[in-house]
Design an enzyme around this catalytic site. Structure first.
Site, PDB file in Angstrom:
ATOM      1  N   LYS A   1       0.822  -1.210   0.000  1.00 46.42           N
ATOM      2  CA  LYS A   1       0.000   0.000   0.000  1.00 46.42           C
ATOM      3  C   LYS A   1       0.860   1.265   0.000  1.00 46.42           C
ATOM      4  CE  LYS A   1      -4.289  -1.980   1.063  1.00 46.42           C
ATOM      5  NZ  LYS A   1      -3.970  -3.354   1.408  1.00 46.42           N
TER       6      LYS A   1
HETATM    7  C1  LIG Z   1      -4.581  -4.471   0.818  1.00 42.76           C
HETATM    8  C2  LIG Z   1      -3.839  -5.763   0.767  1.00 42.76           C
HETATM    9  C3  LIG Z   1      -4.172  -6.792  -0.141  1.00 42.76           C
HETATM   10  C4  LIG Z   1      -5.353  -6.694  -1.081  1.00 42.76           C
HETATM   11  O1  LIG Z   1      -5.163  -5.759  -2.082  1.00 42.76           O
HETATM   12  P1  LIG Z   1      -6.414  -5.188  -2.931  1.00 42.76           P
HETATM   13  O2  LIG Z   1      -5.870  -4.084  -3.721  1.00 42.76           O
HETATM   14  O3  LIG Z   1      -7.405  -4.734  -1.897  1.00 42.76           O
HETATM   15  O4  LIG Z   1      -6.949  -6.317  -3.739  1.00 42.76           O
HETATM   16  C5  LIG Z   1      -3.392  -7.926  -0.160  1.00 42.76           C
HETATM   17  N1  LIG Z   1      -2.359  -8.086   0.696  1.00 42.76           N
HETATM   18  C6  LIG Z   1      -2.010  -7.129   1.576  1.00 42.76           C
HETATM   19  C7  LIG Z   1      -0.870  -7.376   2.493  1.00 42.76           C
HETATM   20  C8  LIG Z   1      -2.729  -5.935   1.652  1.00 42.76           C
HETATM   21  O5  LIG Z   1      -2.387  -4.980   2.541  1.00 42.76           O
END
Ligand SMILES: *Cc1c(COP(=O)(O)O)cnc(C)c1O
Length: 482
Positions: free
Chosen positions: A120
């Protein structure tokens, strides 16, 4: 470049116009009115660019209302080795998203070397600098209100900390995050960051954010903004690393000819990460397959197997050992359906009338589902036992420790592997964030990046409050002009 709404009833807007908003006024999500194309010649030209140049080249097509000099400066400021050096010490951090080879034809794309150790950061760090720039130009400030179950909140706080025209009010469930995740957020001492631990579960946090967003007078008076995963700038930022990975793989695999496609496996929850892969493909990147990996919360896998999209109720959402994928509704999914439905906004609006009423839809009878494979999508699911087995396998076979979400992606990716097509599995977090499951799988704790060894013992700054929207609003009002 203008953006239109997936429901077809909102005025077209520019990148900066949609940057600080959330949903379009008709309830839809924004997408480019047409996808710019990178030709084979342009792709060859981009092949040896570093991350900052690549970011600038891609974003200047998508955000053409930002002055090129400003955009260049924003990319240079965001994607620095200093910001993305928190992962494994043997990684080449100058790559920003290093590619790690597991064996011939199978790779992990490291996306978790940013300050909060999850992918993120890749988007949120850019969003922080974009917000600061746009607010400065407009002479405004903003109060971001969000809810997090773990990774989003810390990524947002680390991206916005110290920015003079942004304050962050982040709601998190008092229990439910790992101790490491709590410490990441609550140990921040910046005056513009407010952590609010709610005596309740994540859904109650999210309900409070919704209640505040629906109070239009409050929202306007206190300049409330959001950083949730439907934000277009976040998706756009994530497109960049698909290009970076593609060039890294094809540069490594010397036998590959220009234009030969690559498969990506993506641990998925809200469909934001894999949606960026879809956009990269629409921009002309030779991606063969986008492999959607889910955990036990398999709403997306069900769709890609059957054509039925059946969002679950919050109470039906399972708590798993890959908690960042524990979702009942995939908010970015509407973007893909808009493209699948030939960009028919009226059709999408009709489908989401059913979804918003708590129902499902089935694309098989209309024949629309037949086109899914033409967009490269395929899916699979992974359970707690699969996760443990995959973490063990990666350790024994490749001497690498992967986190639980990345394990879901690797498990499903390998199931769909085809000879001669390189497979890139996206790493979405470092194992240090999910220590208990690593201990369960390997009998040992994962390594922590330097400087984070004792993060749990740092002083914490958090307000504990009841799950009460009025109380949260009073708190925001008290601090909105600090
Ligand atoms: C947010 C997240 C996901 C999922 O990603 P999306 O974009 O919501 O599909 C997967 N793994 C981790 C560690 C995350 O923080």
């Amino acid at each position: 470049m203008k953006y239109l709404s997936t429901r077809g009833q909102a005025p077209k807007q520019s990148f900066l116009q949609i940057l600080l908003g959330g949903l379009a006024p008709d309830g839809g999500l924004y997408l480019p009115e047409s996808y710019p194309q990178f030709s084979a010649v342009e792709l060859e030209f981009m092949r040896d660019m570093d991350y900052r140049q690549l970011a600038f080249t891609i974003l200047s097509r998508l955000a053409d209302d930002i002055e090129p000099d400003d955009l260049k400066a924003l990319c240079d400021k965001t994607y620095t080795t200093e910001a993305y050096c928190h992962g494994r010490p043997d990684s080449d951090f100058s790559q920003i998203t290093p590619l790690r080879k597991l064996e011939d034809g199978v790779f992990i794309l490291e996306l978790s070397n940013g300050p909060t150790l999850a992918f993120k950061d890749m988007a949120m760090q850019l969003l922080g600098n974009l917000f600061e720039h746009a607010l400065e130009q407009a002479g405004q400030d903003i109060n971001i209100l969000g809810a997090t179950s773990g990774d989003t909140g810390s990524a947002a706080e680390y991206a916005m900390r110290g920015k003079h025209n942004v304050r962050v009010f982040m709601l998190s469930p008092e229990h439910g995050m790992t101790r490491f995740q709590q410490a990441q957020m609550y140990s921040l001492q910046d005056a513009n960051i407010f952590n609010i631990a709610i005596k309740g579960v994540f859904d109650e946090c999210q309900d409070i954010v919704k209640a505040v967003s629906n109070d239009h007078a409050f929202k306007a008076k206190y300049r409330i903004g959001a950083v949730n995963s439907i934000n277009w700038a976040r998706v756009a930022a994530q497109v960049i690393y698909y290009f970076k990975a593609y060039f890294a793989v094809t540069n490594l695999a010397v036998a590959m000819e220009a234009g030969q496609p690559v498969d990506f496996s993506v641990p998925s929850g809200n469909f934001g990460n894999v949606c960026a892969g879809h956009i990269a493909r629409m921009l002309g990147l030779p991606i063969r397959r986008l492999i959607v990996a889910t955990n036990e919360n398999d709403v997306l896998d069900e769709f890609f197997r059957t054509g039925v999209y059946r969002p679950r109720k919050s109470a039906e959402t399972l708590h798993t050992s890959s908690p960042s994928m524990d979702i009942s509704k995939a908010s970015n999914f509407e973007r893909f359906i808009f493209d699948l439905a030939g960009r028919d906004g009226a059709r999408v609006a009709e489908l989401w009338r059913a979804v918003d009423a708590g129902d499902s839809f089935d694309l098989k009878p209309s024949g629309l589902f037949d086109d899914v494979s033409a967009f490269g999508f395929i899916s699979g699911t992974s359970s707690h036992a699969d996760r443990l087995a995959t973490i063990r396998m990666a350790w024994e076979k490749y001497a690498t420790v992967i986190d639980t979400h990345t394990a879901d992606g690797l498990k499903v990716g390998l199931e769909h592997r085809e000879a001669g097509v390189p497979l890139v599995c996206l790493e979405t977090a470092l194992p240090a964030k999910f220590e208990d499951t690593i201990v369960e799988a390997l009998g040992r704790k994962p390594e922590r990046p330097a400087g984070l060894e004792n993060i749990e013992s740092l002083p914490q700054r958090v307000e504990v409050m009841a799950a009460d929207a009025a109380a949260v609003m009073a708190f925001v009002a008290r601090h909105a002009n600090d």
